[in-house]
Design an enzyme around this catalytic site. Structure first.
Site, mmCIF file in Angstrom:
data_model
loop_
_atom_site.group_PDB
_atom_site.id
_atom_site.type_symbol
_atom_site.label_atom_id
_atom_site.label_comp_id
_atom_site.label_asym_id
_atom_site.label_seq_id
_atom_site.Cartn_x
_atom_site.Cartn_y
_atom_site.Cartn_z
ATOM 1 N N ASN A 1 0.800 -1.233 0.000
ATOM 2 C CA ASN A 1 0.000 0.000 0.000
ATOM 3 C C ASN A 1 0.831 1.280 0.000
ATOM 4 O O ASN A 1 0.351 2.336 -0.387
ATOM 5 C CB ASN A 1 -1.028 -0.002 1.133
ATOM 6 N N GLU B 1 5.307 -3.956 11.605
ATOM 7 C CA GLU B 1 4.018 -3.276 11.672
ATOM 8 C C GLU B 1 3.050 -4.131 10.871
ATOM 9 O O GLU B 1 3.212 -4.295 9.665
ATOM 10 C CB GLU B 1 4.167 -1.862 11.111
ATOM 11 N N ARG C 1 -5.322 0.953 4.350
ATOM 12 C CA ARG C 1 -4.276 1.532 5.200
ATOM 13 C C ARG C 1 -4.374 0.830 6.544
ATOM 14 O O ARG C 1 -5.483 0.593 7.046
ATOM 15 C CB ARG C 1 -4.499 3.031 5.393
ATOM 16 N N CYS C 2 -3.224 0.525 7.113
ATOM 17 C CA CYS C 2 -3.275 -0.144 8.418
ATOM 18 C C CYS C 2 -3.901 0.780 9.455
ATOM 19 O O CYS C 2 -4.450 0.314 10.447
ATOM 20 C CB CYS C 2 -1.887 -0.589 8.836
HETATM 21 O O1 G3H Z 1 -0.720 1.117 6.033
HETATM 22 C C1 G3H Z 1 0.052 1.472 6.921
HETATM 23 C C2 G3H Z 1 0.622 2.816 6.909
HETATM 24 O O2 G3H Z 1 1.694 2.866 7.829
HETATM 25 C C3 G3H Z 1 -0.388 3.868 7.206
HETATM 26 O O3 G3H Z 1 0.126 5.127 6.952
HETATM 27 O O4 G3H Z 1 -1.490 6.541 8.211
HETATM 28 O O5 G3H Z 1 0.055 7.529 6.527
HETATM 29 O O6 G3H Z 1 -1.845 6.093 5.806
HETATM 30 P P1 G3H Z 1 -0.849 6.388 6.877
#
Ligand code: G3H
Length: 497
Positions: free
Chosen positions: A169, A265, A298-299
């Site tokens: 992603n 993560e 997104r996580c």
């Molecule tokens: O998907 C995992 C990412 O670390 C999320 O980053 O909060 O900038 O979208 P973000």
């Protein structure tokens, strides 16, 4: 645009090469891995699939290059990183083009990811200068039984070879968030790109190549994960793994890892708790932004809304009105909702939705899917026996559970296998702080949706959401270890009259 201009060097015919010893190379395996365009469902790119021997050579070079790099003056290491940032921003169009085609990132967001990555590299270089130039000085006599004859100097030194595994992603941003801290601290890096996102990662890597880093210091190996995934992650030359990706893969890697530091993560089920005194409009706006951006892939996306009964109707109706205005379509058109990354991902999301529907949840919009494109959906009256109350859809689908008390919401959040981020909406700062204290997640946002950035903020998950902490400073710290030198002075020491 991808694979053109300076990036032609990464291609042989229609196959993208791997990067080793300062050069782009075709694997002797003759095998390739195919990358599918999520929007068309058709293969778009091919990358070469490395062999075990090639990986062994990459690690050999990485080990040798690291020794010299660690002796390269810190200011020079920082200068080179700043150079990459300039190159990356200069070539933002082809890099963004890869993101649009490979992971269906909306066009504007794709450019933002590249620019954000350049900024992240610059910040990392500056923070590295500060952290790596400092050490500690201790004397022995505060500790009982000691005279003042031992002087201890401690400073940070690199770990060695960092294996970086970014997710689909953010194949550029979450690559540089690993490579930057690794390089500024004097480590070498071997990167294994995600399959979807491999070509974006390759383009990003070429920016490092153009900056002129020493041969062997950075490498990019594309592999068939089913064949060589374990070989790579358990390789004896690896001194640290920085992985962002699926929970099950991350846990499997951590179980097999060779007693090395791990930074992981692994996703989240980020809870939004909306209390009865919340600004409901603001909560609705944040559900839209936090839950539907990049189709929820997104996580840190809002993955479950826990709304107090008194405001739940108002909240759901505001969100529904906003969902009706979302544009749905291809990333090239900058649509709000774009296709999810793969057919298997779309099937998984559909499974969660159907489970909730069968068990009596209310679908606020009609379920609609064409290929990997899933229309945005709010699911109301979700109950704890439904899979979507606990599992991470990674898609444009948001469940709402109605709760009677804040405690009920906190309990739901803390019962999750995940613990990345959570957020609470309330106008009462005391309640906000009490909820933050009680929510067992790496971060709690007050009156805003979860988010990783700004990229220098600490970022960490607990339980199955990960190990270690990220953010620039924490990554620099975790990719180094402390080295001490003790100066033993002869006895007796001078005494002054
Ligand atoms: O998907 C995992 C990412 O670390 C999320 O980053 O909060 O900038 O979208 P973000």
């Amino acid at each position: 645009m991808a694979g053109t201009g300076v990036f032609k060097a990464c291609l042989d015919g229609d196959v993208y090469k791997y990067y080793a010893d300062g050069d782009w190379k075709m694997s002797s395996s003759g095998k390739t891995v195919s990358v599918t365009n999520p929007t068309t469902g058709k293969p778009i790119y091919k990358v070469t699939a490395c062999t075990q021997d090639e990986i062994n050579k990459v690690f050999q070079s990485a080990k040798a290059a690291q020794k010299l790099w660690a002796k390269t003056p810190l200011y020079k290491r920082a200068e080179m990183l700043h150079k990459v940032s300039v190159i990356m921003k200069e070539h933002k169009a082809p890099l963004a083009d890869c993101l649009v085609k490979e992971v269906a990132k909306p066009a504007k967001d794709a450019v933002t990811e590249v620019v954000r990555s350049g900024d992240l590299i610059d910040y990392t270089a500056e923070e590295g200068i500060r952290i790596m130039s400092e050490g500690k000085f201790l004397v022995s006599d505060p500790f009982p039984g000691n005279e003042r004859n031992k002087l201890c100097l401690s400073s940070k030194v690199p770990l060695g070879v960092i294996l970086a595994i970014p997710p689909f992603n953010y194949p550029i941003n979450l690559s540089v968030s690993k490579i930057g801290p690794a390089l500024i601290t004097g480590n070498s890096v071997v990167i294994k790109p995600p399959t979807q996102g491999a070509v974006s990662t390759i383009h990003m890597m070429h920016c490092f190549h153009l900056a002129g880093f020493p041969k062997g210091l950075i490498s990019c190996v594309t592999i068939k994960v089913s064949e060589l995934g374990d070989f790579l992650t358990t390789h004896p030359a690896v001194n640290c793994i920085s992985f962002t990706g699926g929970c099950d893969t991350g846990i499997a890697i951590s179980k097999k890892a060779n007693m090395i530091p791990l930074q992981m993560e692994l996703g989240g089920k980020d809870t939004m708790l909306v209390l009865d005194d919340a600004d409901v409009e603001s909560a609705a706006v944040n559900i839209m932004k936090g839950g539907f951006a990049f189709s929820g892939q997104r996580c840190t996306a809002v993955k479950v809304v826990l709304a107090m009964e008194s405001i739940a109707d108002a909240l759901v109706s505001k969100v529904n009105a906003k969902v009706a205005k979302l544009s749905v379509g291809p990333p090239e058109n900058d649509c709000d909702i774009v296709p999810v990354v793969s057919e298997s991902s779309a099937n998984f999301i559909e499974g969660l939705v159907m489970d909730a529907k069968q068990k009596g949840a209310k679908l606020c919009q009609e379920w609609k899917r064409e290929g990997n494109l899933i229309w945005p959906l709010l699911i109301d009256h979700v109950k704890p026996d439904m899979r979507i109350a606990w599992e991470e859809p990674f898609g444009p689908v948001i469940p709402v559970l109605r709760i009677k008390t804040a405690e009920e919401g906190i309990n739901h959040c803390n019962s999750s296998r995940y613990g990345l981020q959570g957020c609470v909406f309330t106008k009462d700062v005391n309640k906000a702080m009490l909820v933050s204290d009680a929510m067992e997640t790496g971060t709690v946002q007050i009156n805003a949706a979860p988010a990783r950035g700004p990229d220098h903020f600490p970022f960490q998950g607990i339980r199955d959401s990960g190990i270690g902490s990220q953010g620039v400073t924490n990554s620099i710290n975790m990719m180094t270890k402390i080295k001490t030198t003790v100066i033993n002075l002869p006895q007796p020491s001078y005494t002054m009259a």
